[in-house]
Design a protein around this motif. Sequence first.
Motif, PDB file in Angstrom:
ATOM      1  N   THR A  64       3.368  12.574   3.613  1.00 15.51           N
ATOM      2  CA  THR A  64       1.945  12.507   4.017  1.00 15.51           C
ATOM      3  C   THR A  64       1.170  13.573   3.202  1.00 15.51           C
ATOM      4  N   ARG A  71       0.115   9.929  -1.973  1.00 14.55           N
ATOM      5  CA  ARG A  71      -0.897   9.021  -2.277  1.00 14.55           C
ATOM      6  C   ARG A  71      -0.609   7.605  -2.103  1.00 14.55           C
ATOM      7  N   ARG A  73       1.606   6.216  -0.192  1.00 20.02           N
ATOM      8  CA  ARG A  73       1.894   5.943   1.131  1.00 20.02           C
ATOM      9  C   ARG A  73       0.279   5.610   1.677  1.00 20.02           C
ATOM     10  N   ARG A  74      -0.763   6.480   1.428  1.00 14.89           N
ATOM     11  CA  ARG A  74      -1.832   6.146   1.936  1.00 14.89           C
ATOM     12  C   ARG A  74      -2.468   4.810   1.482  1.00 14.89           C
ATOM     13  N   GLU A  77      -0.856   2.066   3.601  1.00 16.34           N
ATOM     14  CA  GLU A  77      -1.389   2.057   4.685  1.00 16.34           C
ATOM     15  C   GLU A  77      -2.819   1.341   4.926  1.00 16.34           C
ATOM     16  N   ARG A  78      -3.561   1.477   3.569  1.00 14.26           N
ATOM     17  CA  ARG A  78      -4.705   0.840   3.576  1.00 14.26           C
ATOM     18  C   ARG A  78      -4.640  -0.652   3.668  1.00 14.26           C
TER      19      ARG A  78
END
Length: 485
Positions: A64, A71, A73-74, A77-78
């Motif tokens: 995270t 980055r 992972r983010r 998630e988006r």
Amino acid sequence: MSFTLAIVGRPNVGKSTLFNRLVGKRLALVDDQPGVTRDLREGEGRLGDLNFTVIDTAGLEDATDDSLPGRMRRLTERAVDMADVCLFLVDARTGITPTDEIFAEILRKRADHVLLAANKAEGRTGEAGALEAWGLGLGEPIALSAEHGEGLSDLYAALLPLSEGFAAAAERAPEEPELSLPVSEEADEAAPAPTLDKPLQIAVVGRPNAGKSTLINALLGEDRLLTGPEAGITRDAISVTMDWDGVPTRIFDTAGMRKKAKVQEKLEKMSVADGLRAVKFAEVVVVLLDAAIPFESQDLRIADLAEREGRAVVVAVNKWDLEEDKGAKLAQLREAFDRLLPQLRGAPLVTVSARTGRGLDRLRGAVMRAHDVWNRRVPTAQLNRWLGDMVEAHPPPAPGGRRIKLRYMTQAKTRPPHFVVMCSHPDKMQDAYTRYLVNGLRSDFDMPGTPIRLVMRGQGARNPYRGRREKNAGALKKHLDKRRD
């Protein structure tokens, strides 16, 4: 009613393989090495009579922070937040891992509709993992084999009721007003304006860490592509669509291209090949340079490749905000451009800063001008008047004492402009005279920078009297033989 399906899961569970299976093309790079996919890739998927948008995502990592896995992972998630349905893919051969359990909990909280699929379930080795997936609490797992195309009927059965629900909700929703795109009344028939069905295709190419993904994010106004200080983040040629001030546009972000001798790994070779395919499908190629180290040998090779492929070329110099003496640097760049890339003399050279967003309006103007020149058509009558003036000013060579005659000229096609000159002895025409005509076309018909193809072709006219004597002699002999009989 079309819906959006995001494929999520740990690295190397087969997400890109399933993505390619659903879109019916090998769009995403696939390799045994985990973590190949880093950006979000969208495609038009089809399963039976269901049509939907499918999103291939990076493998979910248990990180995270601001590291590269964090980055990635983010970004995934988006995709989960924007998708209508999330297809959570697990590896049936490996079984359920603690990471799978963590992400299952995340999907339960963030996603409205989650489907669970156990990939690589072909044969007996995958049966146990498929049964173990029940413990994630996401319902009955769908046993799949993306590589062999097994289990897609079960996936269709799970998606069908969801798609019907989306269609019913769309019928109840109020209609949105249609957005009308401006159409130029002065559009040339030879250069049709880009439409939503056929948008303007742009490929952004360059060396690693030149700022290609950052530039496209600045054009989009959002962090759509993965960026960072590390070189070589982008691997796939990712395409994104946008309305660029009224012009429907599809932009391809490509992997950084290093020297061929330095490209040793199979994955990097696949990434470069994917970028080369993007260049071949593009209409305009933006060659992005780093202002600190512009016009290195690899930059020249990339620009020359785009010219040989016949694409319209725009050279953009990024990280311009870091330059102190901008005037002297710009003069130096223009001199080096004309000297090192004579085949692209006159092509647009613009300075931009992807980080601050400055110069993007100049980039758009340069791209549109290059696209217009690339589609330009010159009338035949005007071409032949021009050819007469050029021959009068500088006659063609006379090899062996016989002057080469240039009879007439026409433009065979556009995209890029392709001209044919009918002449005598085309095989004896010197390259220097061909360059003389090409340079004249650039200057006199305002076609700077765009690749121009000029072909010399012989008349090939047949002499109607050739063979007449032999034909008459044969007819006379046949007549005399008939009289003797």
